[in-house]
Scaffold this active site. Structure first.
Site, PDB file in Angstrom:
ATOM      1  N   GLY A   1     -36.072  76.078  -3.515  1.00 40.58           N
ATOM      2  CA  GLY A   1     -36.078  77.537  -3.550  1.00 40.58           C
ATOM      3  C   GLY A   1     -37.050  78.057  -4.582  1.00 40.58           C
ATOM      4  O   GLY A   1     -37.413  77.341  -5.537  1.00 40.58           O
TER       5      GLY A   1
ATOM      6  N   GLN B   1     -40.811  83.801 -10.512  1.00 40.59           N
ATOM      7  CA  GLN B   1     -41.321  82.463 -10.853  1.00 40.59           C
ATOM      8  C   GLN B   1     -42.815  82.309 -10.578  1.00 40.59           C
ATOM      9  O   GLN B   1     -43.449  81.398 -11.090  1.00 40.59           O
ATOM     10  CB  GLN B   1     -40.550  81.388 -10.067  1.00 40.59           C
ATOM     11  CG  GLN B   1     -39.104  81.272 -10.505  1.00 40.59           C
ATOM     12  CD  GLN B   1     -38.405  80.161  -9.753  1.00 40.59           C
ATOM     13  OE1 GLN B   1     -37.957  80.347  -8.640  1.00 40.59           O
ATOM     14  NE2 GLN B   1     -38.350  78.979 -10.361  1.00 40.59           N
TER      15      GLN B   1
ATOM     16  N   CYS C   1     -34.418  73.586 -11.782  1.00 41.39           N
ATOM     17  CA  CYS C   1     -35.241  74.763 -11.480  1.00 41.39           C
ATOM     18  C   CYS C   1     -36.705  74.429 -11.736  1.00 41.39           C
ATOM     19  O   CYS C   1     -37.026  73.794 -12.733  1.00 41.39           O
ATOM     20  CB  CYS C   1     -34.794  75.909 -12.383  1.00 41.39           C
ATOM     21  SG  CYS C   1     -35.747  77.420 -12.189  1.00 41.39           S
ATOM     22  N   LEU C   2     -37.576  74.869 -10.829  1.00 36.66           N
ATOM     23  CA  LEU C   2     -39.011  74.574 -10.992  1.00 36.66           C
ATOM     24  C   LEU C   2     -39.580  75.216 -12.258  1.00 36.66           C
ATOM     25  O   LEU C   2     -40.597  74.760 -12.772  1.00 36.66           O
ATOM     26  CB  LEU C   2     -39.799  75.050  -9.760  1.00 36.66           C
ATOM     27  CG  LEU C   2     -39.501  74.305  -8.450  1.00 36.66           C
ATOM     28  CD1 LEU C   2     -40.295  74.914  -7.303  1.00 36.66           C
ATOM     29  CD2 LEU C   2     -39.796  72.811  -8.572  1.00 36.66           C
TER      30      LEU C   2
ATOM     31  N   HIS D   1     -28.655  80.877  -6.975  1.00 41.77           N
ATOM     32  CA  HIS D   1     -29.651  80.522  -7.996  1.00 41.77           C
ATOM     33  C   HIS D   1     -30.873  81.437  -7.898  1.00 41.77           C
ATOM     34  O   HIS D   1     -31.339  81.983  -8.901  1.00 41.77           O
ATOM     35  CB  HIS D   1     -30.045  79.049  -7.816  1.00 41.77           C
ATOM     36  CG  HIS D   1     -31.091  78.554  -8.769  1.00 41.77           C
ATOM     37  ND1 HIS D   1     -30.855  77.547  -9.695  1.00 41.77           N
ATOM     38  CD2 HIS D   1     -32.387  78.911  -8.929  1.00 41.77           C
ATOM     39  CE1 HIS D   1     -31.970  77.337 -10.384  1.00 41.77           C
ATOM     40  NE2 HIS D   1     -32.921  78.144  -9.940  1.00 41.77           N
ATOM     41  N   GLU D   2     -31.378  81.613  -6.669  1.00 47.24           N
ATOM     42  CA  GLU D   2     -32.605  82.411  -6.488  1.00 47.24           C
ATOM     43  C   GLU D   2     -32.345  83.898  -6.694  1.00 47.24           C
ATOM     44  O   GLU D   2     -33.169  84.598  -7.281  1.00 47.24           O
ATOM     45  CB  GLU D   2     -33.214  82.157  -5.104  1.00 47.24           C
ATOM     46  CG  GLU D   2     -33.598  80.704  -4.813  1.00 47.24           C
ATOM     47  CD  GLU D   2     -34.413  80.028  -5.903  1.00 47.24           C
ATOM     48  OE1 GLU D   2     -35.178  80.716  -6.612  1.00 47.24           O
ATOM     49  OE2 GLU D   2     -34.273  78.806  -6.066  1.00 47.24           O
TER      50      GLU D   2
ATOM     51  N   HIS E   1     -32.427  84.775 -10.261  1.00 44.57           N
ATOM     52  CA  HIS E   1     -33.791  84.936 -10.790  1.00 44.57           C
ATOM     53  C   HIS E   1     -34.260  86.389 -10.679  1.00 44.57           C
ATOM     54  O   HIS E   1     -34.989  86.877 -11.544  1.00 44.57           O
ATOM     55  CB  HIS E   1     -34.781  84.060 -10.005  1.00 44.57           C
ATOM     56  CG  HIS E   1     -34.925  82.662 -10.524  1.00 44.57           C
ATOM     57  ND1 HIS E   1     -35.341  82.375 -11.813  1.00 44.57           N
ATOM     58  CD2 HIS E   1     -34.755  81.461  -9.915  1.00 44.57           C
ATOM     59  CE1 HIS E   1     -35.394  81.051 -11.967  1.00 44.57           C
ATOM     60  NE2 HIS E   1     -35.042  80.471 -10.827  1.00 44.57           N
TER      61      HIS E   1
HETATM   62 CO    CO Z   1     -34.915  78.457 -10.411  1.00 51.30          CO
END
Ligand code: CO
Length: 148
Positions: free
Chosen positions: A46, A51, A88-89, A130-131, A134
């Protein structure tokens, strides 16, 4: 199509609240496409607008069933609870146990500019939460119960 630069933990943009998208136009479609490509390049499941440095309420998710694009996603129902490891990226190398619902119902606009509702269970519910976090400047590290 282009791979975009991922903002990392500590970057202030990740703590800001994203704005709603007025309409899914070409610019948003290009952004969604770049986000998908960037996510695949980094083997993520995701990715959210902030991000890639864009404070717009857009997310891309692929838990293995193909890409899903959500614009202005909003959780309208949540049920259950499960504690699983997350990463998380934007926080490379870090994992931790986070509690999430096992089912969420999400209202959103799809890539065709249509209103839609999706039910996500288990991993998809986790990814959606999670997304969407963000988009509100919330990161999984804020919710870690135990380091992974
Ligand atoms: Co993340």
């Amino acid at each position: 199509m282009a791979i975009r630069n991922i903002r990392k933990y500590g970057d202030e943009i990740l703590r800001k609240k994203s704005r709603n998208v007025e309409k899914v136009d070409l610019k948003i479609l290009r952004l969604l496409d770049d986000m998908r490509e960037t996510m695949y390049d980094l083997d993520g499941v995701g990715l959210a607008g902030p991000q890639v440095g864009i404070l717009k309420r857009v997310i891309v998710i692929d838990i293995g069933d193909g890409p899903i694009y959500l614009v202005n996603p909003e959780i309208i129902q949540a049920e259950g609870s499960s504690i699983e490891e997350e990463g998380c990226l934007s926080v490379p190398g870090k994992n931790g146990l986070v509690e999430r619902p096992t089912m969420v119902k999400v209202k959103y606009i799809n890539e065709k500019n249509e209103n839609n509702v999706m039910v996500g269970k288990d991993l998809l519910a986790r990814a959606l939460c999670h997304e969407i976090d963000h988009l509100n400047g919330i990161m999984f590290v804020d919710k870690i119960i135990e380091e992974g």
